[in-house]
Structure formats: structure tokens, C-alpha cells
Design an enzyme around this catalytic site. Structure first.
Site, short mmCIF file in Angstrom:
data_model
loop_
_atom_site.label_atom_id
_atom_site.label_comp_id
_atom_site.label_asym_id
_atom_site.label_seq_id
_atom_site.Cartn_x
_atom_site.Cartn_y
_atom_site.Cartn_z
N ASP A 8 91.31 53.98 88.46
CA ASP A 8 92.42 54.82 88.68
C ASP A 8 92.69 54.79 90.12
OD1 ASP A 8 90.46 56.32 90.25
OD2 ASP A 8 90.82 58.14 89.06
N CYS A 65 86.67 54.46 89.29
CA CYS A 65 87.46 55.70 89.86
C CYS A 65 86.86 56.25 91.27
CB CYS A 65 87.44 56.69 88.91
SG CYS A 65 85.81 57.77 88.48
N THR A 67 84.68 58.53 91.88
CA THR A 67 83.02 58.42 91.91
C THR A 67 82.22 57.67 90.71
OG1 THR A 67 83.32 60.33 90.13
CG2 THR A 67 83.02 60.80 92.43
N HIS A 98 67.33 48.28 81.29
CA HIS A 98 66.85 49.73 80.58
C HIS A 98 67.73 50.01 79.41
CE1 HIS A 98 63.17 50.93 83.50
NE2 HIS A 98 63.43 49.54 83.38
N HIS A 133 62.64 49.62 75.50
CA HIS A 133 64.06 49.97 76.01
C HIS A 133 64.81 49.80 74.69
CE1 HIS A 133 62.58 50.37 79.98
NE2 HIS A 133 62.26 48.81 79.80
C1 RB5 Z 1 90.96 61.49 91.22
O1 RB5 Z 1 91.07 62.40 92.52
C2 RB5 Z 1 89.41 61.75 90.96
O2 RB5 Z 1 89.07 62.87 90.41
C3 RB5 Z 1 88.72 60.54 90.15
O3 RB5 Z 1 89.13 59.39 90.84
C4 RB5 Z 1 87.46 60.42 89.60
O4 RB5 Z 1 86.60 60.54 90.85
C5 RB5 Z 1 86.93 61.32 88.56
O5 RB5 Z 1 85.69 61.29 88.32
#
Ligand code: RB5
Length: 149
Positions: A8, A65, A67, A98, A133
């Protein structure tokens, strides 16, 4: 080997370094977007990549994304997908050795493009450990069989 990639707007900063690494290794890449930093919904991209990995059309997937968390949650809704978020080279090695993870998920707001490319390299270069594993991954498959159509 063919790898599906998707991100994203929060993860797109990592994509050029990762694509460069895959190109250097001669790995075929199927890019499901996004292609600029306009705000989009990470489940759409997690699903597009996971669908290809679950079907066997792609061998592995890379998701990005902000995170790595949301997009990996979406991907893990597909039977046969084991997506894990990594933050460093240690976790990248562990999800291969693992967890036999077939998708690595990375956070563009957490790691640098250079770190991300190193983590992808470690994940690709680390074989599944098997043994104890394999038994644990088999238990994950049994949970899928119980809960997925
Ligand atoms: C987008 O702002 C953010 O929420 C997305 O990139 C991600 O971190 C969601 O887990």
C-alpha cells in the site's frame, strides 16, 4: 522462482530496493501494486498476493504496508499462506527456518529500503529447518483444515 509483490502507500517506499534485489537474482516478479503513494486499502494488496501464493501460481510473496501488520493479517486469511512480519535479519531468518513462511511482510514506516532488501535476501537464502518445526507447521495446517472451507 516467481515472486508476487504488493504494497500500500505506507509500504511503497520499500518496493524499488526489493525489486532491484529480485532482478539482480534473476527472479521473476509479478507486481500487484500499488504504484504511487495515493492512499489505498492494504487488504486489497495482501489478498492479491496471497491469492497467487495460495494457488501455487507464485512460489512466494512479499508484502509491504506501513507496519507490515495489516497486510499480513489479510494475507493469512488464505489457506496455505504463512505470512509473517519481520523487523530485522534475525526475524527474517526465523520465519524461513522455523515457520516456513511463504510470504514476508515488511513495514515501510519501520525499516529502511536497505534493511528491507537485506531481510528479503536472508529470507530467500534460509531453508526451512524441518524436524520439530515441520510438526508445528503441520499443526497450523490442521487448524486451517478445521477452520477454512
Ligand atoms: C496505512 O496508513 C496503514 O494503516 C497501513 O499501511 C498499515 O500500516 C496497516 O497495518
Amino acid at each position: 522462482m516467481k515472486i508476487a509483490i504488493g504494497c500500500d502507500h505506507g509500504g511503497i517506499v520499500l518496493k524499488p530496493a526489493i525489486v532491484q534485489l529480485l532482478n539482480q537474482r534473476g527472479i521473476e516478479v509479478e507486481d500487484f501494486g500499488c504504484y504511487d503513494d495515493s492512499s489505498v486499502d492494504y487488504p486489497d494488496y495482501g489478498a492479491a498476493v496471497a491469492r497467487k501464493v495460495a494457488s501455487g501460481e507464485c512460489d512466494k510473496g512479499i508484502l509491504m504496508c506501513g507496519t507490515g501488520i495489516g497486510i499480513s493479517i489479510a494475507a493469512n486469511k488464505f489457506k496455505g499462506v504463512r505470512a509473517g512480519v519481520c523487523h530485522d535479519e534475525f526475524t527474517a531468518r526465523m520465519i524461513a527456518e522455523h515457520n516456513d513462511a511463504n510470504i514476508i511482510a515488511l513495514g515501510g514506516r519501520i525499516v529502511s529500503p536497505e534493511q528491507a532488501a537485506k531481510m528479503v535476501a536472508v529470507w530467500l537464502d534460509t531453508p526451512f529447518g524441518g524436524g520439530r518445526h515441520a510438526g508445528r507447521v503441520a499443526k497450523i495446517k490442521a487448524i486451517e483444515d478445521e477452520n477454512f472451507k
